[in-house]
Design an enzyme around this catalytic site. Structure first.
Site, PDB file in Angstrom:
ATOM      1  N   LYS A 172      11.076  40.809  27.111  1.00 40.54           N
ATOM      2  CA  LYS A 172      11.043  41.088  25.661  1.00 40.54           C
ATOM      3  C   LYS A 172      12.083  40.172  25.026  1.00 40.54           C
ATOM      4  O   LYS A 172      13.265  40.481  24.974  1.00 40.54           O
ATOM      5  CB  LYS A 172      11.395  42.553  25.453  1.00 40.54           C
ATOM      6  CG  LYS A 172      10.972  43.217  24.165  1.00 40.54           C
ATOM      7  CD  LYS A 172      11.219  42.472  22.911  1.00 40.54           C
ATOM      8  CE  LYS A 172      12.339  43.002  22.070  1.00 40.54           C
ATOM      9  NZ  LYS A 172      12.738  42.028  21.021  1.00 40.54           N
ATOM     10  N   GLY A 225      22.722  41.273  24.970  1.00 42.90           N
ATOM     11  CA  GLY A 225      22.659  41.422  23.515  1.00 42.90           C
ATOM     12  C   GLY A 225      23.938  42.053  23.011  1.00 42.90           C
ATOM     13  O   GLY A 225      24.984  41.975  23.668  1.00 42.90           O
ATOM     14  N   THR A 229      23.689  47.731  20.649  1.00 42.78           N
ATOM     15  CA  THR A 229      22.355  47.899  21.253  1.00 42.78           C
ATOM     16  C   THR A 229      22.504  48.282  22.719  1.00 42.78           C
ATOM     17  O   THR A 229      21.743  49.112  23.234  1.00 42.78           O
ATOM     18  CB  THR A 229      21.532  46.591  21.140  1.00 42.78           C
ATOM     19  OG1 THR A 229      21.745  46.017  19.870  1.00 42.78           O
ATOM     20  CG2 THR A 229      20.065  46.833  21.351  1.00 42.78           C
ATOM     21  N   GLU A 247      24.914  42.735  29.574  1.00 41.49           N
ATOM     22  CA  GLU A 247      25.765  41.601  29.196  1.00 41.49           C
ATOM     23  C   GLU A 247      25.910  41.665  27.690  1.00 41.49           C
ATOM     24  O   GLU A 247      24.949  41.395  26.959  1.00 41.49           O
ATOM     25  CB  GLU A 247      25.113  40.266  29.610  1.00 41.49           C
ATOM     26  CG  GLU A 247      24.886  40.103  31.101  1.00 41.49           C
ATOM     27  CD  GLU A 247      26.165  39.864  31.880  1.00 41.49           C
ATOM     28  OE1 GLU A 247      27.219  39.629  31.259  1.00 41.49           O
ATOM     29  OE2 GLU A 247      26.125  39.955  33.117  1.00 41.49           O
ATOM     30  N   CYS A 281      28.358  34.094  23.130  1.00 44.30           N
ATOM     31  CA  CYS A 281      29.182  35.274  23.446  1.00 44.30           C
ATOM     32  C   CYS A 281      30.544  34.877  23.994  1.00 44.30           C
ATOM     33  O   CYS A 281      31.489  35.650  23.914  1.00 44.30           O
ATOM     34  CB  CYS A 281      28.444  36.154  24.438  1.00 44.30           C
ATOM     35  SG  CYS A 281      27.963  35.267  25.929  1.00 44.30           S
ATOM     36  N   GLU A 383      33.834  41.566  16.934  1.00 46.78           N
ATOM     37  CA  GLU A 383      33.001  40.370  17.162  1.00 46.78           C
ATOM     38  C   GLU A 383      32.322  39.961  15.862  1.00 46.78           C
ATOM     39  O   GLU A 383      31.620  40.764  15.251  1.00 46.78           O
ATOM     40  CB  GLU A 383      31.936  40.637  18.229  1.00 46.78           C
ATOM     41  CG  GLU A 383      31.162  39.377  18.571  1.00 46.78           C
ATOM     42  CD  GLU A 383      29.995  39.601  19.534  1.00 46.78           C
ATOM     43  OE1 GLU A 383      29.199  40.532  19.314  1.00 46.78           O
ATOM     44  OE2 GLU A 383      29.872  38.817  20.494  1.00 46.78           O
TER      45      GLU A 383
HETATM   46  P1  NAD Z   1      20.792  42.523  19.730  1.00 43.72           P
HETATM   47  O1  NAD Z   1      21.499  43.550  20.534  1.00 43.72           O
HETATM   48  O2  NAD Z   1      20.521  42.784  18.308  1.00 43.72           O
HETATM   49  O3  NAD Z   1      19.362  42.191  20.388  1.00 43.72           O
HETATM   50  C1  NAD Z   1      19.219  41.785  21.721  1.00 43.72           C
HETATM   51  C2  NAD Z   1      17.829  42.123  22.192  1.00 43.72           C
HETATM   52  O4  NAD Z   1      17.702  43.538  22.257  1.00 43.72           O
HETATM   53  C3  NAD Z   1      16.710  41.648  21.267  1.00 43.72           C
HETATM   54  O5  NAD Z   1      15.610  41.218  22.042  1.00 43.72           O
HETATM   55  C4  NAD Z   1      16.360  42.902  20.499  1.00 43.72           C
HETATM   56  O6  NAD Z   1      15.040  42.897  20.000  1.00 43.72           O
HETATM   57  C5  NAD Z   1      16.529  43.945  21.575  1.00 43.72           C
HETATM   58  N1  NAD Z   1      16.738  45.328  21.105  1.00 43.72           N
HETATM   59  C6  NAD Z   1      17.245  45.740  19.911  1.00 43.72           C
HETATM   60  N2  NAD Z   1      17.257  47.101  19.878  1.00 43.72           N
HETATM   61  C7  NAD Z   1      16.789  47.534  21.068  1.00 43.72           C
HETATM   62  C8  NAD Z   1      16.583  48.822  21.647  1.00 43.72           C
HETATM   63  N3  NAD Z   1      16.850  49.946  20.974  1.00 43.72           N
HETATM   64  N4  NAD Z   1      16.090  48.896  22.896  1.00 43.72           N
HETATM   65  C9  NAD Z   1      15.821  47.773  23.595  1.00 43.72           C
HETATM   66  N5  NAD Z   1      15.973  46.527  23.104  1.00 43.72           N
HETATM   67  C10 NAD Z   1      16.464  46.415  21.855  1.00 43.72           C
HETATM   68  O7  NAD Z   1      21.619  41.187  19.943  1.00 43.72           O
HETATM   69  P2  NAD Z   1      21.386  39.795  19.228  1.00 43.72           P
HETATM   70  O8  NAD Z   1      21.828  39.907  17.817  1.00 43.72           O
HETATM   71  O9  NAD Z   1      20.001  39.318  19.533  1.00 43.72           O
HETATM   72  O10 NAD Z   1      22.397  38.859  20.051  1.00 43.72           O
HETATM   73  C11 NAD Z   1      23.735  38.701  19.726  1.00 43.72           C
HETATM   74  C12 NAD Z   1      24.615  39.535  20.644  1.00 43.72           C
HETATM   75  O11 NAD Z   1      24.357  39.222  22.002  1.00 43.72           O
HETATM   76  C13 NAD Z   1      26.090  39.251  20.433  1.00 43.72           C
HETATM   77  O12 NAD Z   1      26.798  40.454  20.424  1.00 43.72           O
HETATM   78  C14 NAD Z   1      26.458  38.418  21.664  1.00 43.72           C
HETATM   79  O13 NAD Z   1      27.818  38.491  22.026  1.00 43.72           O
HETATM   80  C15 NAD Z   1      25.578  39.015  22.698  1.00 43.72           C
HETATM   81  N6  NAD Z   1      25.381  38.105  23.823  1.00 43.72           N
HETATM   82  C16 NAD Z   1      25.991  38.401  25.012  1.00 43.72           C
HETATM   83  C17 NAD Z   1      25.862  37.533  26.090  1.00 43.72           C
HETATM   84  C18 NAD Z   1      26.520  37.828  27.414  1.00 43.72           C
HETATM   85  O14 NAD Z   1      26.143  37.201  28.397  1.00 43.72           O
HETATM   86  N7  NAD Z   1      27.482  38.722  27.476  1.00 43.72           N
HETATM   87  C19 NAD Z   1      25.100  36.367  25.952  1.00 43.72           C
HETATM   88  C20 NAD Z   1      24.499  36.107  24.721  1.00 43.72           C
HETATM   89  C21 NAD Z   1      24.638  36.980  23.664  1.00 43.72           C
END
Ligand code: NAD
Length: 481
Positions: A172, A225, A229, A247, A281, A383
């Site tokens: 997804k 993400g 979330t 992550e 991130c 963040e």
């Molecule tokens: P997000 O949490 O909004 O979304 C991430 C994914 O989760 C998307 O595909 C989204 O559609 C899905 N999602 C949202 N709600 C959900 C739910 N209730 N159940 C299941 N899936 C759901 O994050 P974003 O805005 O896409 O990404 C930015 C964030 O990701 C930042 O906080 C960043 O630090 C983090 N990030 C972390 C790493 C790591 O390796 N630690 C790497 C990249 C990004």
């Protein structure tokens, strides 16, 4: 304009409800694609396909599955330029970054895991009267959820180890960046991977992503993400005892010690703050500078960052592109306003750049440097995930450690010093999963990747990924009948 479809059981198809979500180029505001607005019914279809495919796929030898990964890598490599262009249009990131990082790493992720299995050992523990043999079984059907900042890079980082260990996959991708996930589905379709082994469902997180996590037949969730979330995902998955890797976000410190060679490293330090417009991130969004070098460091840093070219993401000379969306830019700007309320001084940036008519609807924001904030202020500890860094002075190493650890996050840090022994001793006292000394984002794919505290649970990378996508079974055979 691309009409993206789900990829289920080897077939591209619309969501069952036929509803769509618009996908914009964040640099221009242009509509570039539509994606299915999938829900539980589409997830059900994909789960059934994956369950059907699982016996055959999991019974292949690991070498046979590794050969499939190599085929994916070769085919992806042929479409390198296309991957880079799609990634740049979908995210607003500079094309050079999309080539050097996203397109390159997506190919190498598949090759890396295909080759790593050569080094897998099957441990055995002999007893006087028995032998313990440990075997690795695939976890089953893996749900892979990824964010928008490094779309195919992060998706391939999960798909490759999941597949090679014998799992079937339902991915997804972020609804904001579906294009390269779709290209991966095309590649997988073209090479003829057995149907049902790899499926992609597009849609919103709270609908399609949530249904994926809730599905009783999904055995494992690998989520990258935001921390908020991640909490929802953990709350849903934990009572179902799913294997879970999270992550999440970061608020990483860049520590510049008194003896740091900051002049020759200024480009690397600026890169660590502003790569992908600060939307990585691992970005060092808090720079802690020893007071004795504060003034020369700041002169160099501000000068270097003000020379970074912001503009057309598809121009090879662009260093900074657009943020992911207008909504995200508003969130980042709200932190700049908060910084002013909290007593911060904007030394550079903080405004929307003038880039002409073509980019007037784009989500651009100048790289922003803020000083004078308390190290425990909200701006300095939450963040922001944009092109905004806060600068903090410190006197003693102890103070730097205290400031670095003063956040709920614990993903990464970098330390800049000529005294690498001191650097390593500081690293050990930081509450983070990763520390770089005199470098940043210097990646060896074998090492554990992940964070502590609110930055996540578990590690990815090398054998850590292979282990996550596997259930270990110990078979103890008693000899002495
Ligand atoms: P997000 O949490 O909004 O979304 C991430 C994914 O989760 C998307 O595909 C989204 O559609 C899905 N999602 C949202 N709600 C959900 C739910 N209730 N159940 C299941 N899936 C759901 O994050 P974003 O805005 O896409 O990404 C930015 C964030 O990701 C930042 O906080 C960043 O630090 C983090 N990030 C972390 C790493 C790591 O390796 N630690 C790497 C990249 C990004």
């Amino acid at each position: 304009m691309i009409h993206v479809q789900n990829y289920i059981n080897g077939t591209f198809r619309n969501s069952i409800n036929n509803n769509c979500i618009n996908n914009l180029n964040p640099a221009t505001g242009d509509l570039i694609a539509t994606i299915p607005k999938s829900d539980l019914n589409d997830i059900d279809l994909a789960v059934n396909a994956a369950k059907k495919a699982f016996p055959l796929w999991s019974n292949l030898t690991i070498n046979e599955r590794a050969n499939w990964l190599k085929k994916i890598a070769n085919e992806l490599e042929k479409r390198f330029d296309e991957v880079a262009k799609l990634e740049s249009k979908d995210t607003g990131k500079p094309i050079t970054l999309a080539k050097n990082v996203d397109a390159t790493r997506s190919v190498s992720n598949f090759r890396f895991f295909a080759n790593l299995i050569e080094e897998l050992e099957n441990p055995e523990f002999g007893m006087d009267d028995a032998m313990n043999t440990i075997i690795r079984k695939p976890a089953g059907i893996a749900g892979l959820i990824t964010p928008w900042n490094l779309p195919l890079y992060l998706l391939s980082w999960k798909v490759a180890p999941a597949l090679v260990m014998g799992n079937c996959v339902i991915a997804k991708p972020s609804e904001l960046t579906p294009l390269t996930a779709n290209l991966l589905a095309e590649v997988i379709s073209d090479i003829g991977l057995p149907k049902g082994v790899f499926n992609i469902i597009h849609g919103y997180g709270n609908e399609c992503g949530q249904s994926l996590v809730e599905h009783p037949d999904i055995n494992l969730i690998s989520f990258t993400g935001g921390t908020q979330t991640g909490k929802i995902v953990a709350k849903t998955a934990a009572p179902m005892f799913k294997k879970l890797s999270l992550e999440l976000g970061g608020k990483n410190a860049t520590i510049i010690l008194e003896d740091a060679d900051f002049i020759s490293n200024i480009d690397k330090i600026a890169r660590s703050a502003f790569l992908n417009q600060g939307q990585v991130c691992l970005c060092g969004s808090r720079i802690l500078v020893h007071e004795s070098i504060y003034t020369p460091f700041m002169e160099n840093f501000v000068k270097h960052v003000s020379s970074m070219r912001i503009g057309d993401p598809l121009d090879e000379n662009t260093a900074l592109g657009s943020l992911i969306s207008l909504e995200h830019r508003e969130k980042v700007e709200s932190y700049i306003e908060l910084a002013i309320e909290e007593g911060g001084k904007i030394l550079l940036g903080g405004k929307r750049p003038e880039l002409g008519e073509k980019f007037s609807r784009g989500a651009f924001l100048e790289p922003t440097i803020i000083e004078g904030l308390k190290f425990n202020s909200r701006t300095s500890t939450e963040e922001i995930f944009g092109p905004v860094v806060t600068i903090h002075r410190f006197k003693q190493v102890e103070d730097a450690i205290k400031i670095a650890n003063c956040t709920k996050y614990g993903l990464a840090a970098s330390i800049w010093t000529k005294d690498t022994e001191l650097g390593e001793s500081i690293a050990k006292r930081l509450d983070t999963g990763m520390v770089w000394i005199n470098c940043w984002l210097h990646r060896d794919l074998r090492v554990p990747f992940g964070g502590v505290k609110s930055s996540g649970v578990g590690r990815e990378g090398g054998f850590y990924s292979l282990e996550f996508f596997t259930e270990l079974q110990n078979i103890c055979t008693f000899y002495d009948l």
